[in-house]
Scaffold this motif. Sequence first.
Motif, short mmCIF file in Angstrom:
data_model
loop_
_atom_site.label_atom_id
_atom_site.label_comp_id
_atom_site.label_asym_id
_atom_site.label_seq_id
_atom_site.Cartn_x
_atom_site.Cartn_y
_atom_site.Cartn_z
N ILE A 221 0.85 -1.19 0.00
CA ILE A 221 0.00 0.00 0.00
C ILE A 221 0.88 1.23 0.00
CG2 ILE A 221 -1.62 1.31 1.43
CD1 ILE A 221 -2.82 -1.28 2.31
N GLU B 226 -3.22 -6.97 3.74
CA GLU B 226 -3.46 -5.81 2.87
C GLU B 226 -4.91 -5.33 2.93
OE1 GLU B 226 -0.36 -8.56 1.21
OE2 GLU B 226 -2.46 -8.77 1.78
N GLU B 227 -5.83 -6.21 3.39
CA GLU B 227 -7.25 -5.90 3.40
C GLU B 227 -7.83 -5.92 4.80
OE1 GLU B 227 -8.44 -9.17 1.04
OE2 GLU B 227 -7.98 -8.21 -0.87
N ARG C 125 -2.60 -0.26 9.10
CA ARG C 125 -2.36 -1.28 8.07
C ARG C 125 -1.04 -1.03 7.36
NH1 ARG C 125 -6.26 -0.06 4.85
NH2 ARG C 125 -7.84 -0.90 6.28
N LEU D 69 2.31 -3.55 7.35
CA LEU D 69 2.99 -4.01 6.13
C LEU D 69 4.46 -3.61 6.13
CD1 LEU D 69 0.22 -3.25 3.49
CD2 LEU D 69 0.75 -5.42 4.61
#
Length: 449
Positions: free
Chosen positions: A7, A189-190, A199, A203
């Motif tokens: 992201i 990622e979701e 988030r 990551l």
Amino acid sequence: MAEAMPIPLSPDMEKHFLGIKEDRASSELSDINPELEKRVLRKCDLRVVPPCMLLFAVSFLDRVNIGNAKIQGLTEDLHMKGNDFNVASLMIFIPFILLEIPSNLALKRFKPSTWMSLLLFGCGIMTMCQGFVQSQSALIGVRILLGCFESGTGPGSIYLMSMYYKRYELPKRLVLGILLKFWMPEWPEEAGFLDDEERAGLLRRLRADHDSEARMDRLDGPARKRCLYDYKIWLSGFIFLAILNITYGTAFFIPTILTQLNWKALKAQYMSIPIYATGAMFCVIASYASDYLKRRYLFVMLGGLASCIGFIILLCQTSVSVDVRYAAVFFLVSGAYVMQPLSVAWLMNNVGGHYKRGIASAFQIGFGNFGGIIASNIFLTNQAPRFTTGYGVGLGLLIFGMILATVMVVMMKMENDRRNRGLRDDRYNLPKDEVDNLGDDHPAFRFNY
């Protein structure tokens, strides 16, 4: 290992996590906002670990409670004779072996909450059906169907959890149906339970823990070959086979073994509780110690030694008291409970890339289920109460597994040395799309043990 769909980070998010150092030898973030990191981990622990562990525990209970049913009259009610019970026990492992890799590939394609909740719903239906069977053939058919649904629960849970945690955070976190759809998280990622800032931070810390180049986001021809010829996956499969031979052997036959100590069925049932409670305690202690010391092989071997002691005592049971034989089962189970999560975490620590992790976890557990087939056929009724074949084969497989674990350490050390000396740098000359999909074969990746 959440690098599959990075992201973009806003300037504000960048303030919380500095970039990964340019030096490839350092894979840690140079400065992490501790408050943000604690908040992210707390949310992951509350939303990722509980549903995965519940799924894992419930599915395991479904497949092994047949051992408890045996001493409560299952074999008499279904008119089972000789080794009929052994056959009924082993049939569940056939779909395990065949379907665990396809299930993890399906998990990658569908949302985890959807796929895993469907599997658990099917498990619940089949478990209920076991209570209504009237013959051995019906029991076998239901257990095969149960195996089809359960085949994806174990490796799927481990696969999903491994995507959320750094390498030395996973073991201690290893330690229905429709509702699971709303509880089970999606891929990092979701992850809807994290806001954008959290988030992105998750990551970043995952990419920092695993070399960001060690990706495998496409399952093309070269990627399949790298999975197929990876010695770590094959060795871990055989090691896990040895461990599951103990796990399933004890789960299926501990109630029977305890009745051979002149205990009635009900007493044998509740006398098995301290055995599993002790095993769980040592599992948790070893997992935390392994993470703290950053050692996997050491604790796998310590667990193996404990189980060896248990096997040796039981093989010599005619020379020891009932109390010593009972203590031997504690050694046996505690050692296996230490080895099982750490052997899984060890492999997950040393494979890189989304697809590589999915295939590796499914193969390790799927191939390891051959140990369940073996365990179902070596505790022979006509050898009770000594079960010399069961204990002898179990001890032999365990020693074999410990030797393979040692071989794996040596090979990983040798490979790290080659990479440190630049002997794998020729891989940088491969086509760029292949370099970006090497997984742990990337020259920058380093193995740990």
